[in-house]
Design a protein around this motif. Structure first.
Motif, PDB file in Angstrom:
ATOM      1  N   ASN A   1       0.823  -1.206   0.000  1.00 61.67           N
ATOM      2  CA  ASN A   1       0.000   0.000   0.000  1.00 61.67           C
ATOM      3  C   ASN A   1       0.859   1.258   0.000  1.00 61.67           C
ATOM      4  OD1 ASN A   1      -2.376  -1.467  -0.094  1.00 61.67           O
ATOM      5  ND2 ASN A   1      -2.697  -1.390   2.126  1.00 61.67           N
ATOM      6  N   HIS A   2       1.971   1.231   0.731  1.00 55.33           N
ATOM      7  CA  HIS A   2       2.870   2.391   0.733  1.00 55.33           C
ATOM      8  C   HIS A   2       3.392   2.665  -0.678  1.00 55.33           C
ATOM      9  CE1 HIS A   2       3.905   1.755   5.274  1.00 55.33           C
ATOM     10  NE2 HIS A   2       2.666   2.176   5.084  1.00 55.33           N
ATOM     11  N   ALA A   3       3.778   1.613  -1.384  1.00 55.78           N
ATOM     12  CA  ALA A   3       4.249   1.775  -2.763  1.00 55.78           C
ATOM     13  C   ALA A   3       3.152   2.400  -3.624  1.00 55.78           C
ATOM     14  CB  ALA A   3       4.678   0.429  -3.350  1.00 55.78           C
ATOM     15  N   MET A   4       1.935   1.933  -3.448  1.00 55.05           N
ATOM     16  CA  MET A   4       0.831   2.426  -4.263  1.00 55.05           C
ATOM     17  C   MET A   4       0.431   3.853  -3.879  1.00 55.05           C
ATOM     18  SD  MET A   4       0.650   0.112  -6.424  1.00 55.05           S
ATOM     19  CE  MET A   4      -0.810   0.532  -7.363  1.00 55.05           C
ATOM     20  N   MET A   5       0.688   4.262  -2.637  1.00 57.93           N
ATOM     21  CA  MET A   5       0.471   5.658  -2.247  1.00 57.93           C
ATOM     22  C   MET A   5       1.433   6.564  -3.008  1.00 57.93           C
ATOM     23  SD  MET A   5       0.162   5.284   1.854  1.00 57.93           S
ATOM     24  CE  MET A   5      -1.229   4.464   2.637  1.00 57.93           C
ATOM     25  N   ILE A   6       2.668   6.118  -3.135  1.00 60.64           N
ATOM     26  CA  ILE A   6       3.663   6.896  -3.878  1.00 60.64           C
ATOM     27  C   ILE A   6       3.282   6.943  -5.354  1.00 60.64           C
ATOM     28  CG2 ILE A   6       6.088   7.019  -4.577  1.00 60.64           C
ATOM     29  CD1 ILE A   6       6.739   5.706  -1.806  1.00 60.64           C
ATOM     30  N   VAL A   7       2.838   5.823  -5.898  1.00 62.75           N
ATOM     31  CA  VAL A   7       2.394   5.786  -7.296  1.00 62.75           C
ATOM     32  C   VAL A   7       1.262   6.789  -7.504  1.00 62.75           C
ATOM     33  CG1 VAL A   7       1.214   4.340  -9.025  1.00 62.75           C
ATOM     34  CG2 VAL A   7       3.195   3.429  -7.768  1.00 62.75           C
ATOM     35  N   GLN A   8       0.299   6.811  -6.594  1.00 59.53           N
ATOM     36  CA  GLN A   8      -0.826   7.755  -6.717  1.00 59.53           C
ATOM     37  C   GLN A   8      -0.338   9.191  -6.646  1.00 59.53           C
ATOM     38  OE1 GLN A   8      -4.231   6.848  -7.258  1.00 59.53           O
ATOM     39  NE2 GLN A   8      -4.186   9.002  -7.863  1.00 59.53           N
ATOM     40  N   TYR A   9       0.579   9.479  -5.737  1.00 61.54           N
ATOM     41  CA  TYR A   9       1.129  10.830  -5.621  1.00 61.54           C
ATOM     42  C   TYR A   9       1.796  11.250  -6.933  1.00 61.54           C
ATOM     43  CZ  TYR A   9       4.125  14.701  -4.250  1.00 61.54           C
ATOM     44  OH  TYR A   9       4.752  15.923  -4.201  1.00 61.54           O
ATOM     45  N   LEU A  10       2.588  10.337  -7.505  1.00 59.98           N
ATOM     46  CA  LEU A  10       3.246  10.649  -8.775  1.00 59.98           C
ATOM     47  C   LEU A  10       2.204  10.957  -9.852  1.00 59.98           C
ATOM     48  CD1 LEU A  10       6.058   7.939  -8.644  1.00 59.98           C
ATOM     49  CD2 LEU A  10       6.387  10.432  -8.488  1.00 59.98           C
ATOM     50  N   MET A  11       1.191  10.109  -9.970  1.00 56.80           N
ATOM     51  CA  MET A  11       0.148  10.351 -10.979  1.00 56.80           C
ATOM     52  C   MET A  11      -0.585  11.660 -10.724  1.00 56.80           C
ATOM     53  SD  MET A  11      -1.448   6.583 -11.890  1.00 56.80           S
ATOM     54  CE  MET A  11      -2.141   6.285 -10.272  1.00 56.80           C
ATOM     55  N   ASP A  12      -0.891  11.935  -9.451  1.00 53.88           N
ATOM     56  CA  ASP A  12      -1.595  13.174  -9.109  1.00 53.88           C
ATOM     57  C   ASP A  12      -0.783  14.412  -9.471  1.00 53.88           C
ATOM     58  OD1 ASP A  12      -3.738  11.723  -8.128  1.00 53.88           O
ATOM     59  OD2 ASP A  12      -3.218  12.020  -6.006  1.00 53.88           O
TER      60      ASP A  12
ATOM     61  N   THR B   1      -5.724   9.777   7.853  1.00 53.11           N
ATOM     62  CA  THR B   1      -4.788  10.768   7.328  1.00 53.11           C
ATOM     63  C   THR B   1      -3.833  10.176   6.281  1.00 53.11           C
ATOM     64  OG1 THR B   1      -3.096  10.391   9.027  1.00 53.11           O
ATOM     65  CG2 THR B   1      -4.834  12.000   9.535  1.00 53.11           C
ATOM     66  N   ALA B   2      -3.921   8.884   6.043  1.00 50.59           N
ATOM     67  CA  ALA B   2      -3.020   8.231   5.081  1.00 50.59           C
ATOM     68  C   ALA B   2      -3.297   8.716   3.654  1.00 50.59           C
ATOM     69  CB  ALA B   2      -3.182   6.712   5.143  1.00 50.59           C
ATOM     70  N   PRO B   3      -2.232   8.879   2.876  1.00 49.91           N
ATOM     71  CA  PRO B   3      -2.439   9.235   1.465  1.00 49.91           C
ATOM     72  C   PRO B   3      -3.215   8.144   0.739  1.00 49.91           C
ATOM     73  CG  PRO B   3      -0.129   9.492   2.094  1.00 49.91           C
ATOM     74  CD  PRO B   3      -0.825   8.785   3.219  1.00 49.91           C
ATOM     75  N   LYS B   4      -3.899   8.523  -0.310  1.00 47.86           N
ATOM     76  CA  LYS B   4      -4.654   7.569  -1.125  1.00 47.86           C
ATOM     77  C   LYS B   4      -3.687   6.655  -1.875  1.00 47.86           C
ATOM     78  CE  LYS B   4      -7.897   7.301  -4.916  1.00 47.86           C
ATOM     79  NZ  LYS B   4      -8.314   7.993  -6.122  1.00 47.86           N
ATOM     80  N   ALA B   5      -4.013   5.364  -1.911  1.00 50.11           N
ATOM     81  CA  ALA B   5      -3.217   4.393  -2.654  1.00 50.11           C
ATOM     82  C   ALA B   5      -3.848   4.176  -4.033  1.00 50.11           C
ATOM     83  CB  ALA B   5      -3.163   3.061  -1.917  1.00 50.11           C
ATOM     84  N   ALA B   6      -3.043   4.172  -5.069  1.00 43.55           N
ATOM     85  CA  ALA B   6      -3.537   3.894  -6.421  1.00 43.55           C
ATOM     86  C   ALA B   6      -4.266   2.559  -6.418  1.00 43.55           C
ATOM     87  CB  ALA B   6      -2.389   3.878  -7.421  1.00 43.55           C
ATOM     88  N   GLY B   7      -5.452   2.527  -6.954  1.00 41.80           N
ATOM     89  CA  GLY B   7      -6.235   1.294  -6.990  1.00 41.80           C
ATOM     90  C   GLY B   7      -6.916   0.965  -5.679  1.00 41.80           C
ATOM     91  N   GLY B   8      -6.678   1.758  -4.658  1.00 36.57           N
ATOM     92  CA  GLY B   8      -7.266   1.526  -3.327  1.00 36.57           C
ATOM     93  C   GLY B   8      -6.361   0.662  -2.475  1.00 36.57           C
ATOM     94  N   ALA B   9      -6.348   0.954  -1.192  1.00 35.71           N
ATOM     95  CA  ALA B   9      -5.542   0.173  -0.247  1.00 35.71           C
ATOM     96  C   ALA B   9      -6.177  -1.198  -0.066  1.00 35.71           C
ATOM     97  CB  ALA B   9      -5.445   0.893   1.087  1.00 35.71           C
ATOM     98  N   LEU B  10      -5.344  -2.193   0.071  1.00 31.38           N
ATOM     99  CA  LEU B  10      -5.817  -3.546   0.355  1.00 31.38           C
ATOM    100  C   LEU B  10      -5.771  -3.815   1.847  1.00 31.38           C
ATOM    101  CD1 LEU B  10      -4.065  -5.555  -2.477  1.00 31.38           C
ATOM    102  CD2 LEU B  10      -6.362  -4.636  -2.449  1.00 31.38           C
TER     103      LEU B  10
END
Length: 186
Positions: A61-72, A177-186
């Protein structure tokens, strides 16, 4: 914009480069936790296995939060291959000590990211890293606690299993408060 005008190319900052690297680091950490969880599962230690399977999802999920931040931020994420993970273990303390060292290493990486964002004047990046800094304090603390419990159990893994069944080590639930994860957190 006319047909002859050229699109301005975005030059990747050091912070953005380090974020791309952190995606690899987080996915590698996730796979390492899977290897640890499988070892515990294979050795009939279900609470330790459950704990580390959950940790693996958290790192993913942390990796996917970073991915979402990059896309955003209109930065094309690169999904990398991961580093080799360790699968050969002999005893519980070794695995938990590895997990603690892994969390300390991730903390150093996150600190470098936050420092780099600040040095580059990337206020959005610096703000994004604040949640990860807070998260790493929690991660190191929980792995330190688990290692202490393993040491105090002096080889009695039933005590460690009972501790994990009874306590909420690292299982605080969803963080609003966690950043959004790309595809949603699992």
């Amino acid at each position: 914009m006319t047909a002859t005008a050229k699109k301005i190319q975005h030059k990747e900052s050091k912070f953005e480069h380090l974020l791309q690297e952190q995606v690899r680091n987080e996915f590698t950490a996730s796979h390492q936790y899977i290897a640890v969880a499988v070892w515990f599962d294979d050795n009939d230690l279900p609470q330790l296995a459950r704990h580390f399977y959950r940790q693996a999802l958290e790192e993913r999920n942390h990796a996917m939060m970073i991915v979402q931040y990059l896309m955003d931020n209109n930065i094309s994420p690169k999904i990398p291959a991961i580093e080799q993970v360790r699968n050969d273990f002999t005893e519980t303390r070794e695995l938990v000590a590895l997990a603690l060292e892994q969390e300390r290493e991730v903390t150093r990486e996150i600190e470098t990211l936050a420092k780099t964002a600040r040095e580059e004047g990337d206020y959005l990046g610096e703000q994004f890293m604040q949640w990860f800094l807070k998260e790493q304090v929690e991660e190191v603390s929980q792995m330190s606690t688990l290692l202490n419990v393993v040491d105090r159990a002096k080889g009695n893994l039933f005590d460690v299993e009972n501790f994990l069944a009874r306590e909420t080590v690292g299982d605080e639930g969803a963080d609003a408060t966690a950043p959004k994860a790309a595809g949603g957190a699992l």
